[in-house]
Design a protein around this motif. Structure first.
Motif, short mmCIF file in Angstrom:
data_model
loop_
_atom_site.label_atom_id
_atom_site.label_comp_id
_atom_site.label_asym_id
_atom_site.label_seq_id
_atom_site.Cartn_x
_atom_site.Cartn_y
_atom_site.Cartn_z
N ASN A 183 0.83 -1.21 0.00
CA ASN A 183 0.00 0.00 0.00
C ASN A 183 0.86 1.26 0.00
O ASN A 183 0.39 2.34 0.38
CB ASN A 183 -0.94 0.01 1.21
CG ASN A 183 -2.06 -0.99 1.07
OD1 ASN A 183 -2.65 -1.14 0.00
ND2 ASN A 183 -2.35 -1.73 2.13
N LYS A 256 -7.92 2.66 -9.49
CA LYS A 256 -8.82 2.94 -8.37
C LYS A 256 -8.05 2.97 -7.06
O LYS A 256 -8.25 3.86 -6.20
CB LYS A 256 -9.91 1.86 -8.31
CG LYS A 256 -11.11 2.10 -9.20
CD LYS A 256 -12.11 3.02 -8.51
CE LYS A 256 -13.42 3.08 -9.25
NZ LYS A 256 -14.40 3.98 -8.61
N LYS A 257 -7.16 2.02 -6.89
CA LYS A 257 -6.35 1.95 -5.67
C LYS A 257 -5.45 3.17 -5.54
O LYS A 257 -5.28 3.73 -4.45
CB LYS A 257 -5.51 0.66 -5.68
CG LYS A 257 -4.71 0.43 -4.41
CD LYS A 257 -4.00 -0.92 -4.46
CE LYS A 257 -3.24 -1.19 -3.17
NZ LYS A 257 -2.55 -2.51 -3.21
N GLN A 260 -7.43 6.14 -4.35
CA GLN A 260 -7.75 6.06 -2.93
C GLN A 260 -6.55 6.36 -2.05
O GLN A 260 -6.65 7.13 -1.09
CB GLN A 260 -8.31 4.66 -2.62
CG GLN A 260 -9.66 4.37 -3.26
CD GLN A 260 -10.06 2.92 -3.14
OE1 GLN A 260 -9.33 2.09 -2.59
NE2 GLN A 260 -11.25 2.59 -3.67
N MET A 263 -5.63 9.95 -2.25
CA MET A 263 -6.77 10.82 -1.90
C MET A 263 -7.00 11.88 -2.97
O MET A 263 -7.02 13.09 -2.71
CB MET A 263 -6.54 11.46 -0.52
CG MET A 263 -6.54 10.45 0.61
SD MET A 263 -6.33 11.19 2.25
CE MET A 263 -4.61 11.72 2.16
N SER A 266 -11.44 13.54 -8.06
CA SER A 266 -11.63 13.23 -9.48
C SER A 266 -11.98 14.45 -10.32
O SER A 266 -11.93 14.40 -11.55
CB SER A 266 -12.73 12.17 -9.66
OG SER A 266 -13.95 12.64 -9.12
#
Length: 331
Positions: A183, A256-257, A260, A263, A266
């Motif tokens: 991550n 997508k990850k 996220q 942060m 869009s």
């Protein structure tokens, strides 16, 4: 001229983009004046036999519209190629505008004699051709001496081409498997750029210019708006659609990850891929709206790929070439 003052930096991003374009046009206008274009236009108007205020005003606008005949980078490249020729001819007492074909041939001979490559000779010829054509002056590069010297440059000894290897789907799946539980924003940013270049057949120039608002997610795919491309000469723009995959290297899930972890808003006008900073336990994109440089991206991406395929001779273009040679239907 090259940076924003305290007042300008507070203005909207749209104003700054338009102002940047205006400043580029002004700099190119100086470039075109540097080859005597303005004087040539004024001379043609005065010799036409019908001088009016309207003709004078329109004459001043010709230069601005001529800027659009080529891209700003092309104009700049041709200009400096021509100026090097001009410096050589002027030093020997010749005239560069209009240039004599024999003087151009002597300049090309000078380049070949000192071992210049084919591309240097071609750039010189194209720069001279551009400087004459844009002013409506007879092109000296059509002379048989110049044409044959161009051919001679192609036959000069040169290094053999060493082509880069292309990346395969298997390499990307192995790479994503290696970082499947990671991550770390830096790693995910690099993986996302790699997969987008491959799945979207994108050059790094196109990927680095993507802004957050240019991406639209749907249920089973996402689209990317491309406003500037090497093959889009008239800047009409385009949109590519990438479908959701089933493997661990799925571009949809990876992007997508990334959204996220970083942060990302869009609807933001910021560049999607920006440099990253670390501070204690924090890892985040820098706040300044600055795209990731080519040099740093190459360093990050190639090192990631080399960890899976150390023996391959790869570059950033290996991703686009791999996507074109092996369509990413397995991703």
């Amino acid at each position: 001229m090259g940076s924003w003052n305290s007042v300008e930096s507070l203005k909207s991003s749209t104003w700054r983009e338009l102002e940047a374009v205006y400043r580029v046009l002004l700099s190119l206008l100086v470039t075109l004046q540097g080859i005597g274009l303005k004087c040539t236009i004024q001379k043609e108007i005065s010799q036409c036999g019908a001088i009016s205020e309207n003709f004078t005003q329109l004459g001043g606008k010709i230069e601005e519209f001529l800027l659009h005949s080529h891209s700003s980078n092309t104009n700049s490249k041709y200009f400096y190629s021509f100026k090097r020729c001009e410096q050589f001819i002027s030093k020997e007492g010749g005239k560069s505008i209009p240039a004599s074909p024999i003087h151009v041939a002597l300049y090309l001979t000078h380049l070949l004699d000192k071992g210049s490559s084919k591309s240097v000779v071609q750039s010189a010829v194209y720069g001279i051709k551009w400087a004459h054509n844009i002013q409506g002056i007879q092109d000296p590069t059509t002379n048989s001496f110049v044409v044959n010297l161009m051919e001679a440059a192609k036959r000069q000894p040169h290094r053999p081409k060493v082509k880069k290897d292309h990346i395969t789907v298997d390499v990307l799946i192995n790479l994503c498997s290696k970082y499947k539980d990671c991550n770390d924003l830096l790693v995910i940013r690099d993986l996302t750029m790699i997969i987008l270049c491959f799945a979207g057949f994108l050059r790094y120039d196109e990927v680095s210019a993507i802004r957050c608002k240019d991406i639209v997610f749907k249920d089973d795919n996402f689209s990317i708006k491309i406003f500037k491309s090497k093959t889009d000469q008239y800047r009409l723009g385009d949109e590519i659609v990438i479908c959701k995959g089933e493997s661990i290297a799925c571009p949809y899930l990876l992007l997508k990850k990334y959204f996220q972890l970083a942060m990302i808003n869009s609807e933001s006008d910021n560049f999607l891929f920006r440099p990253i900073f670390r501070s204690k336990q924090v890892c985040s994109l820098i706040y300044k709206n600055k795209r990731l440089s080519y040099t740093r991206a190459r360093e990050c991406i190639v090192s990631r790929l080399k960890s899976i395929c150390p023996d391959l001779n790869i570059s950033l273009h290996s991703l686009r070439a791999g996507g074109l040679l092996q369509p990413p239907i397995q991703m």
